[in-house]
Design an enzyme around this catalytic site. Structure first.
Site, short mmCIF file in Angstrom:
data_model
loop_
_atom_site.label_atom_id
_atom_site.label_comp_id
_atom_site.label_asym_id
_atom_site.label_seq_id
_atom_site.Cartn_x
_atom_site.Cartn_y
_atom_site.Cartn_z
N ASP A 200 0.82 -1.20 0.00
CA ASP A 200 0.00 0.00 0.00
C ASP A 200 0.87 1.26 0.00
OD1 ASP A 200 -2.86 0.90 0.36
OD2 ASP A 200 -1.98 1.90 2.10
N HIS A 329 -10.08 -1.02 -6.26
CA HIS A 329 -11.09 -0.65 -5.27
C HIS A 329 -11.14 0.84 -4.97
CE1 HIS A 329 -7.31 -0.89 -3.26
NE2 HIS A 329 -7.81 -0.33 -2.18
C1 NOJ Z 1 -4.43 3.04 -0.84
C2 NOJ Z 1 -5.56 2.06 -0.79
O1 NOJ Z 1 -5.70 1.47 -2.05
C3 NOJ Z 1 -6.78 2.81 -0.35
O2 NOJ Z 1 -7.94 2.04 -0.46
C4 NOJ Z 1 -6.57 3.27 1.06
O3 NOJ Z 1 -7.66 4.05 1.49
C5 NOJ Z 1 -5.29 4.10 1.18
N1 NOJ Z 1 -4.19 3.49 0.50
C6 NOJ Z 1 -4.89 4.24 2.61
O4 NOJ Z 1 -4.37 3.02 3.07
#
Ligand code: NOJ
Length: 532
Positions: A200, A329
């Site tokens: 992430d 997503h």
């Molecule tokens: C990226 C993720 O894909 C997203 O869904 C998330 O809200 C943010 N990082 C924070 O972790």
């Protein structure tokens, strides 16, 4: 084929809350995924990436991790996870987890300790700073979810930094103890047998040491969302992040057989191509696959796509393996962006470009964004800046499996509404409809598997004119031509001389391609794969 699996294979992203409910609480879980492994094996994918399943208050639906070494009870137990891994592997499906190293939940014991006092040994595990002279935040950094990225802590009289929600404090990756703890987390899951991680917001891990103000963004407009007020010049993509990415890679490689990189690391990085390329690693290897999200925002025109592909291919470092993503997503679904007819063409593009494709669950059903009324909105991204359409609930709705109650997803009302067209747009129904996009995905994946030219072959552009994008893929003596009509009108494509007499492998509209001598006639919204 001698290429490692993550080069020739296809990855499928599962948003676990919405894939299959196995315990009747309206939310997907690990047991549910286990029940659908045969579906995934039948579809013909090679690996699943599961969005976070760790214990979490779920303020950002799992991207706020309260314990990196366990499973949230809503998703199951560690034993459920081990069973899923075993059953997936038995079907030849690899399992990738989502690693969220940039921030934890504010409920993680590390943060609870860190905020307990300025003297606590874990204080420096997070990013604490004094107030500015006027008592305001230490600098002008903006959270990706809007508002200041700094939260005041009354008890200890300092601010802490959060690139996302205040419930997601950023860890201090300059602290060696944090690094060591997080590398141990990776080993914990590798030791259990996971095949890799999607990491992430990798480019966020390190911030400029003295926290200078970010420059204002001249292109800012309120409709873009608050985060775009400033450019993230000092808060992201700092040079020191690369040593960390390299260390993660070294850990992954230590599990692979003979350096073949059997465990894969995929970096989530939203950066322009030239910056993105650095995450393959310049001094030492870093990510196997720095995610390439360009198709998500691409202008759907042949010339624009051809330029994008050529620029990306040309920018790849020696040995760097490409990859392509159509949806995830966080972003509008491909069917919502381009419509049903072009969603089929996009599927052919994704599965015939050179590089590892990542599919997003339910895109194979042509699922579109599901309108979510305000009172049913769950995503904090949407709720914090309502009215801008930034909420991600519409792309996270439950998979529709069959015609039974709740589309076979659950026995009770799902956590987010189903797509209203689920009685027709569901797996069971579409499996019996030869014209369905689901069967097109099956065919595309089968053709790809049967032709090394598609999985690992070279790429060369043939045409990018008007609505026609055509290219060839070549591996040894095998030569395939892919021709895509990106519009609703008939098009003609002059085939290369060697291609006369070529054989059709697949058309997105299910009919035999029209070839007259050396001219391919593409019908509206048609894509074809020919074997030359
Ligand atoms: C990226 C993720 O894909 C997203 O869904 C998330 O809200 C943010 N990082 C924070 O972790």
């Amino acid at each position: 084929m001698t290429a490692p699996w993550w080069q020739s294979g296809v990855i499928y992203q599962i948003y676990p809350r919405s894939f299959q409910d196995g315990n009747g609480d309206g939310m997907g879980d690990l047991r549910g995924i286990g029940q659908r492994l045969d579906y995934l094996a039948g579809l013909g994918i090679d690996a699943i990436w599961i969005s976070p399943i760790y214990p979490s208050p779920m303020v950002d639906f799992g991207y706020d991790v309260a314990d990196y070494r366990d499973i949230d009870p809503r998703f199951g137990t560690l034993a459920d996870f081990d069973a899923l891994l075993t059953h997936a592997h038995a079907r030849g499906i690899r399992v990738l987890l989502d690693f969220v190293p940039n921030h934890s939940s504010d409920r993680h014991p590390w943060f609870v300790e860190s905020r307990s006092s300025r003297e606590n040994p874990k204080r420096d595990w997070y990013l604490w700073r004094d107030a500015a002279a006027d008592g305001g935040p230490p600098n002008n950094w903006v959270s990706d979810f809007g508002g200041s990225a700094w939260e005041w802590d009354e008890a200890t009289g300092q601010y802490y930094y959060h690139a996302f929600l205040k419930e997601q404090p950023d860890l201090n990756w300059r602290n060696p103890a944090v690094q060591a703890a997080m590398y141990d987390v990776m080993r914990f899951w590798f030791d259990r047998g996971v095949d890799g991680f999607r990491i992430d917001v990798l480019w966020h891990l390190i911030k400029a040491e003295v926290f200078p103000d970010n420059p204002p963004n001249a292109a800012y407009h309120p409709a873009l969302g608050d985060m775009h007020r400033v450019l993230q010049l000092h808060s992201t993509d700092q040079p020191e992040v690369h040593a960390i990415a390299a260390e993660m890679r070294a850990i992954a490689d230590s599990y692979g057989s003979a350096g073949r990189g059997e465990r894969v690391l995929i970096g989530e990085i939203y950066l322009p191509v030239d910056r993105l390329m650095h995450y393959y690693g310049r001094e030492r290897p870093e990510m196997h696959l720095p995610f390439n999200f360009q198709l998500i925002e691409a202008v759907w025109e042949a010339r624009a796509l051809a330029t994008l592909i050529a620029t990306y291919e040309a920018a790849l470092p020696p040995g760097g393996w490409p990859n392509w993503v159509l949806g995830n997503h966080d972003r509008p679904r491909v069917a919502a962006r381009h419509g049903q007819a072009q969603a089929r063409v996009a599927a052919m593009l994704l599965l015939t470009l050179r590089g590892t494709p990542t599919l997003y669950y339910a895109d194979e059903l042509g699922m579109s964004d599901v309108p979510i009324p305000l009172e049913q909105m769950r995503d904090p991204r949407g709720l914090r800046e309502p009215g801008l359409g930034l909420g991600r609930d519409p792309v996270r709705t439950p998979m529709s499996w069959d015609g039974s109650a709740h589309a076979g997803f659950s026995t009770v009302e799902p956590w987010l509404p189903l797509n209203s067209d689920w009685p027709a747009r569901n797996v069971a129904r579409m499996m019996t409809d030869p014209a369905s996009i689901l069967l097109l995905y099956h065919q595309l994946l089968a053709v790809r598997r049967a032709h090394p030219a598609l999985a690992i072959g070279d790429f060369a552009l043939l045409a990018s004119d008007g609505d026609v994008l055509a290219y060839e893929r070549r591996e040894g003596a095998q030569r395939l031509i892919v021709a895509l009509n990106l519009g609703g009108r008939r098009q003609r494509l002059q085939l290369p001389r060697e291609a006369t007499g070529c054989r059709s492998l697949l058309s997105t509209i299910g009919a035999a391609p029209l070839i007259e001598n050396d001219v391919l006639l593409l019908r509206a919204d048609e894509g074809v794969i020919l074997a030359a």
